[in-house]
Structures are given as structure tokens and as C-alpha cells.
Scaffold this motif. Structure first.
Motif, PDB file in Angstrom:
ATOM      1  N   UNK A 118       0.828  -1.219   0.000  1.00 56.05           N
ATOM      2  CA  UNK A 118       0.000   0.000   0.000  1.00 56.05           C
ATOM      3  C   UNK A 118       0.853   1.255   0.000  1.00 56.05           C
ATOM      4  N   UNK A 119       0.356   2.277  -0.675  1.00 58.12           N
ATOM      5  CA  UNK A 119       1.027   3.564  -0.640  1.00 58.12           C
ATOM      6  C   UNK A 119       0.945   4.184   0.739  1.00 58.12           C
ATOM      7  N   UNK A 120       1.937   5.011   1.065  1.00 57.37           N
ATOM      8  CA  UNK A 120       1.977   5.626   2.387  1.00 57.37           C
ATOM      9  C   UNK A 120       1.192   6.922   2.415  1.00 57.37           C
ATOM     10  N   UNK A 121       1.269   7.701   1.321  1.00 57.05           N
ATOM     11  CA  UNK A 121       0.644   9.010   1.305  1.00 57.05           C
ATOM     12  C   UNK A 121      -0.090   9.246  -0.007  1.00 57.05           C
ATOM     13  N   UNK A 122      -1.011  10.185   0.030  1.00 57.54           N
ATOM     14  CA  UNK A 122      -1.764  10.581  -1.148  1.00 57.54           C
ATOM     15  C   UNK A 122      -0.829  11.161  -2.206  1.00 57.54           C
ATOM     16  N   UNK A 123      -1.066  10.825  -3.464  1.00 55.12           N
ATOM     17  CA  UNK A 123      -0.228  11.319  -4.563  1.00 55.12           C
ATOM     18  C   UNK A 123      -0.473  12.816  -4.755  1.00 55.12           C
ATOM     19  N   UNK A 124       0.559  13.638  -4.688  1.00 60.71           N
ATOM     20  CA  UNK A 124       0.374  15.078  -4.885  1.00 60.71           C
ATOM     21  C   UNK A 124       0.327  15.437  -6.364  1.00 60.71           C
TER      22      UNK A 124
END
Length: 314
Positions: free
Chosen positions: A82-88
Motif C-alpha cells: 500500500x502507498x503511504x501518502x496521497x499522490x500530490x
């Protein structure tokens, strides 16, 4: 290649060539060299061969139609971690002083390229330990060899992490957004009212032309949340959960919002700031945020996936 909404002269000024023999003053790269690197970087940005299993390109997470975000809470990498943070979003990323949410040392696009390629926390494109694969995969294609030769004559067209990062960074510097209503005006009445509220409640952190101070703040994080934020870089408990202020350029198109994508609407993201707003004030604030959208970013052909390379269809 059609280049729009940015100055080749300005971009050339950001790319400098060392003088011969190491003497004298570095000079800006010629426009032809800049254009060659931008063209190459654009192709690389959309090429899944930059990932371990050939399933993920930079554009997989940074989609033009989402203002170079992706519309998901977070995005898993090639290993399905899973990704750690929202894609900016990437609007105006070429002028950002700090490029990630929690690493103040990450200040150049060329260096930042290493994070998605080789990072392990979390795994994104999964190329750690496989850097030599770039030369094998790309060097086996005649068109790529020609493009690298045009873009990097001083390096004899070398294909490696260094030249790849330079080309990607050159393209990323063309992802510009400067034609929003906030840039051109006049604002409609609701957005104008929101601008006054924004100045009072938000502009201390969301400052400057890209609406960020590039500093680190802790907002709406409870002690039991796992987000370490700036603490990963400093080791200081006081920095736990502190994250870089995000840019608000094209923010209306980059949802869901918050560092982990847990805010499903701009209204919920605003509410998490615990501002002392009068009833009904959220709507004009959102109108002002909407006015930060440059719609040309989503339609510029020079930022889209290239249809041809070396005169041949891709």
C-alpha cells in the motif's frame, strides 16, 4: 514538439553547462539541448519500463486529467504494497523549494526521481538494486539511443540513473499552471469573498504563488496515528506528524485530500483545520480554491503521452 505555458529561455537558464576545463562562468544550455531533454523526459514519464515488472510509469500515479495526481486515496506500488501518502499534483513542481512531504533534504527534482524509482518505504517502482536495467531496457531500443544521444552529447548519450533523472526533471519543469483565475482575475464575487477569508485564516501557511510556505506543520493528528512525518528525517519526537504544507495549485482536481487521502471533499479538508469560521464561510473558501485551477494543465498536448518518437508511432 509543441511547448506551451513555459519559457524555453527560463528553462535553459536552469540547465547549465560547465565551462571547458572547469574555468570561467557556467553558461545556460542551448535551447536545442533543453528541448531534447524535455522530449526525452516526456517519453520516459509515460514509460512503464522504468518499473521492476513493467507495470508502472510515473504517469500511472501522476495523471494529467487529475492535474498530475491520481484520484485515489493512496496508490500501491509494483509489489502491491500500500502507498503511504496521497499522490500530490505536480503543478509548478519545478519551482518548489522542498519536494516531498517529510524530507527537507529533497530539494531538487533530479534527486527526487530516486524516491519512486528506488524507494522501499514504501516500494513504488521497485528498481532498488536494478539500476543497470535502465541501460539494458532502454539501450536496446534504437530510438531511445538516439534520443539520449541528442539530449546528452557531453555524456556520449549514456543511459543511466543520472541522465534519466536529468531528462525526467526537465520534463517535470514544464508542468506549469499559471493561467488560473487567481492569476488573471477578476474573481467572481464568491471567490473574491473567499480570498478575504483565505488571507485571514489560511495564507500564513498557504503563502506565495503556489500557496505553500514549504514549512512543516502538524494538523489534526492524534497521538495514536502512525504518521511519523518530519520525525523520520530529524529523529525528534517533537516533529512526529509534521508534514510540508501542500501546494494548492489546481487543488480542486487533486482529491481526495489530506496527506493520506482520507478527506473525501474540500469541505472536510477545511473542517480538519479547525478554523474559526462563521456559518456559511466554507462555500466562499471553496470558491476561491476552485479559482486556483488552471484548466490548461489538463489539456496541454505537450504534457500528454507522446504519440510518436523518432518519427514513428509509439
Amino acid at each position: 514538439m509543441r511547448l506551451a505555458s513555459f519559457s524555453l529561455a527560463a528553462l535553459a537558464g536552469a540547465l547549465v553547462l560547465a565551462p571547458r576545463g572547469g574555468q570561467g562562468t557556467p553558461v545556460p544550455a542551448p535551447h536545442s539541448l533543453v528541448a531534447a531533454r524535455v522530449e526525452l523526459g516526456r517519453r520516459l514519464f509515460y514509460d512503464a519500463d522504468l518499473s521492476a515488472n513493467g507495470t508502472m510509469a510515473c504517469a500511472t500515479c501522476h495523471e494529467q486529467r487529475h492535474a498530475f495526481a491520481d484520484g485515489n486515496t493512496t496508490h500501491p506500488g509494483v509489489t502491491d504494497e500500500p502507498g503511504l501518502r496521497n499522490v500530490p499534483g505536480l503543478a509548478n513542481v519545478g519551482r518548489f523549494a522542498r519536494l516531498t512531504m517529510a524530507d527537507p533534504a529533497m530539494t531538487t527534482l533530479e534527486r527526487q526521481v530516486e524516491t519512486p524509482l528506488f524507494g522501499t518505504h514504501p516500494v513504488e517502482m521497485g528498481m532498488k538494486g536494478r539500476a543497470r536495467e535502465f541501460a539494458r531496457r532502454l539501450g536496446g531500443q534504437a530510438c531511445y539511443k538516439a534520443m539520449f544521444a541528442r539530449a546528452f552529447p557531453a555524456q556520449q548519450g549514456r543511459i543511466d540513473t543520472g541522465t534519466l533523472a536529468l531528462a525526467l526533471a526537465a520534463f517535470e519543469r514544464t508542468i506549469t499552471a499559471t493561467r488560473a483565475p487567481v492569476d488573471q482575475g477578476p474573481l467572481p464575487p464568491a471567490a473574491k469573498a473567499g480570498k478575504a477569508l483565505f488571507a485571514r485564516h489560511c495564507a500564513a501557511c498557504h503563502a506565495g504563488p503556489d500557496f505553500t510556505d514549504f514549512a512543516y506543520h502538524r494538523i489534526d493528528l492524534t497521538p495514536d496515528q502512525a504518521e511519523r512525518g518530519l520525525m523520520d528525517a530529524t529523529g525528534r519526537e517533537a516533529d512526529r506528524g509534521a508534514l510540508r504544507t501542500p501546494s494548492l495549485r489546481n487543488v480542486a482536481l487533486t482529491g481526495p485530500w489530506w496527506h493520506d487521502g482520507s478527506a473525501p471533499s474540500l469541505a472536510s479538508a477545511i473542517a480538519r483545520h479547525h478554523l474559526d469560521l462563521a456559518p456559511g464561510a466554507t462555500a466562499p473558501l471553496i470558491a476561491y480554491l476552485d479559482a486556483m485551477t488552471d484548466p490548461t494543465l489538463m489539456t496541454r498536448a505537450d504534457l500528454d503521452m507522446p504519440a510518436t518518437a523518432c518519427g514513428q508511432p509509439l
